[in-house]
Design a protein around this motif. Sequence first.
Motif, PDB file in Angstrom:
ATOM      1  N   ARG A 115       0.841  -1.185   0.000  1.00  0.00           N
ATOM      2  CA  ARG A 115       0.000   0.000   0.000  1.00  0.00           C
ATOM      3  C   ARG A 115       0.885   1.247   0.000  1.00  0.00           C
ATOM      4  O   ARG A 115       2.069   1.170  -0.310  1.00  0.00           O
ATOM      5  N   VAL A 502      -4.469  -2.854  15.386  1.00  0.00           N
ATOM      6  CA  VAL A 502      -4.700  -3.099  13.961  1.00  0.00           C
ATOM      7  C   VAL A 502      -5.266  -1.846  13.283  1.00  0.00           C
ATOM      8  O   VAL A 502      -4.827  -1.469  12.185  1.00  0.00           O
ATOM      9  N   GLU A 503      -6.214  -1.189  13.919  1.00  0.00           N
ATOM     10  CA  GLU A 503      -6.784   0.017  13.327  1.00  0.00           C
ATOM     11  C   GLU A 503      -5.737   1.117  13.205  1.00  0.00           C
ATOM     12  O   GLU A 503      -5.715   1.865  12.219  1.00  0.00           O
ATOM     13  N   LYS A 506      -3.528   0.246  10.288  1.00  0.00           N
ATOM     14  CA  LYS A 506      -4.270   0.513   9.054  1.00  0.00           C
ATOM     15  C   LYS A 506      -4.210   1.999   8.708  1.00  0.00           C
ATOM     16  O   LYS A 506      -4.066   2.386   7.543  1.00  0.00           O
ATOM     17  N   SER A 507      -4.325   2.846   9.721  1.00  0.00           N
ATOM     18  CA  SER A 507      -4.284   4.290   9.482  1.00  0.00           C
ATOM     19  C   SER A 507      -2.915   4.730   8.976  1.00  0.00           C
ATOM     20  O   SER A 507      -2.786   5.787   8.349  1.00  0.00           O
ATOM     21  N   LYS A 509      -1.342   2.994   6.801  1.00  0.00           N
ATOM     22  CA  LYS A 509      -1.294   2.393   5.463  1.00  0.00           C
ATOM     23  C   LYS A 509      -0.396   1.159   5.403  1.00  0.00           C
ATOM     24  O   LYS A 509       0.295   0.905   4.405  1.00  0.00           O
ATOM     25  N   MET A 512      -2.182  -5.522   5.197  1.00  0.00           N
ATOM     26  CA  MET A 512      -2.874  -6.398   6.144  1.00  0.00           C
ATOM     27  C   MET A 512      -2.009  -7.589   6.550  1.00  0.00           C
ATOM     28  O   MET A 512      -2.055  -8.052   7.693  1.00  0.00           O
ATOM     29  N   MET A 515       0.130  -7.183   9.700  1.00  0.00           N
ATOM     30  CA  MET A 515      -0.494  -6.893  10.989  1.00  0.00           C
ATOM     31  C   MET A 515      -0.185  -7.990  12.010  1.00  0.00           C
ATOM     32  O   MET A 515      -0.224  -9.180  11.686  1.00  0.00           O
TER      33      MET A 515
END
Length: 545
Positions: A115, A502-503, A506-507, A509, A512, A515
């Motif tokens: 990403r 995890v959130e 994700k923020s 970038k 997955m 993680m």
Amino acid sequence: MEFDPVLIAPRRAHSVAQGFWHDRTINDDLDACVASCPDQMALTALRAESGETTRFTYRELATMVDRVAVGLSRLGVGHNDVVACQLPNWWQFSVIYLACSRIGAVMNPLMHIFRERELSFMLQHGEAKVLIVPQRFRGFDFEKMAAALQPDLPCLKHLVVVDGAGANSFEALLSGPAWEKAPDAQTLLTRHRPGPDNVTQLLYTSGTTGEPKGVMQTANTTMANIIPYARRLHLGADDVVLMASPMAHQTGFMYGLMMPIMLRASAVLLDIWEPLKGIDLIRHEGVTFTMASTPFLTDLARGVDESGLAVPTLRTFVCAGAPIPGALVEHARRVLGSKIISAWGMTESGAVTLIQPDDDDQRAVTTDGCPLPGVELKVVDADGSALPAGQAGKLLLRSCSNFGGYLKRPQLNATDADGWFDTGDLAQLDAQGYVRITGRSKDVIIRGGENIPVVEIEALLYRHPAIAMAAIVAYPDERLGERACAVVVVKPGQHIDLPTIVEFLKSQKVAMQYMPERLIVREAMPSTPTGKIQKFKLRELLLAP
């Protein structure tokens, strides 16, 4: 782009004299296929989500390669320009590499899981002139992400979108117009053909520095591995190679893209691994060989066992990336009827150790194989002294297929004056020269064959306002080999849980697959007197009942 493959010239004379470097390129092999077997099926590619299947004979493949090569030239791509490609195992991936080779460009394969964080570094560092992405894949909008990145990448002149609807679509720019029939096509296709020592592939690998390193490979280095690899496995023109492992990894690239062409064989590509689709492809295409990590073998054996659909043509499954459990080898041998070959390798060298096809099955369980011709291994202690058989130490590798160096970072090449490369792995050799990887001195977790850049993820966790200390360590997993666990110490009065972590990632970038999938919160970290976290104690904690 100015490439600096400083590890090539010092070993050229020896490698050629010993017959390890063949001084040919993939262009020579594709041309030979067209001359000798033009109507043989070269490439079959299945898109799992749509069921769309695309096929090319060698004659058709070469025509499309020339078309895309001229199209790239029309975009200003020339000798040593980098074409980045973030595609799954679609036919366009194979064609793009072969097209780049026609015009002397360098392909930079990028995993489709990457990403913004990973891509922005790699595209900037590699000075990519063109980025080719799918419009969408597995529900993600790659075109939107790439378009947002482009303004901050001054070298990136063109974004090309497979299945795109606009003027920048792959179909409009490259695969649609009959560029190969243009009056200047032959000039464009021949004037900058690369030599066997020119960089042909730039592939990033995760390291311990927190930033990926760009591995430079040439035709000579890659073919120096593929040729003895195929010979050991008795592969030839009658074989059908299934590649479901990503071609943006060296496994898929070397043995799913390059090797079939070099053998005059047939390749079958699957973009999303689904065991039943894999079984169906093996049965209908007559697949004889595949290579992938342990989860693929686990899924395939279970799928055959549960469905009752036999795969009698599948003669060989090469499994690498993690030790193969003995029970899995026994199960796979029983239900697949295939020989299970254990192997070990790196992005920097390809798969350089494999067991012999006539070895006892236990060799696949207890070792990672023995060296291919042109490969030497040495296990040394902390002082660099060679250790006897059975003793574990640092694994050094000297191979005809070793890379040309890390792009713009020759200080990290980890290769001494005698050509020994420090793999960063710990291993032991037995009396017969078979190797067993016993650990890794580099701090990387391998999850299902995918390297997790531990240092980078830890650095991000330290940015979380609730975390005082953080470490990422591996814990064993039957299917994926390893998964990542976050061990953290929280700041006074703070609280954190796994979904929050995890959130947060994700923020940032983060992909997955990188993680952590488990969390342990501790009051303090085990550490040395100098404050270095003792990760071996954390691993012991994870293994405790």
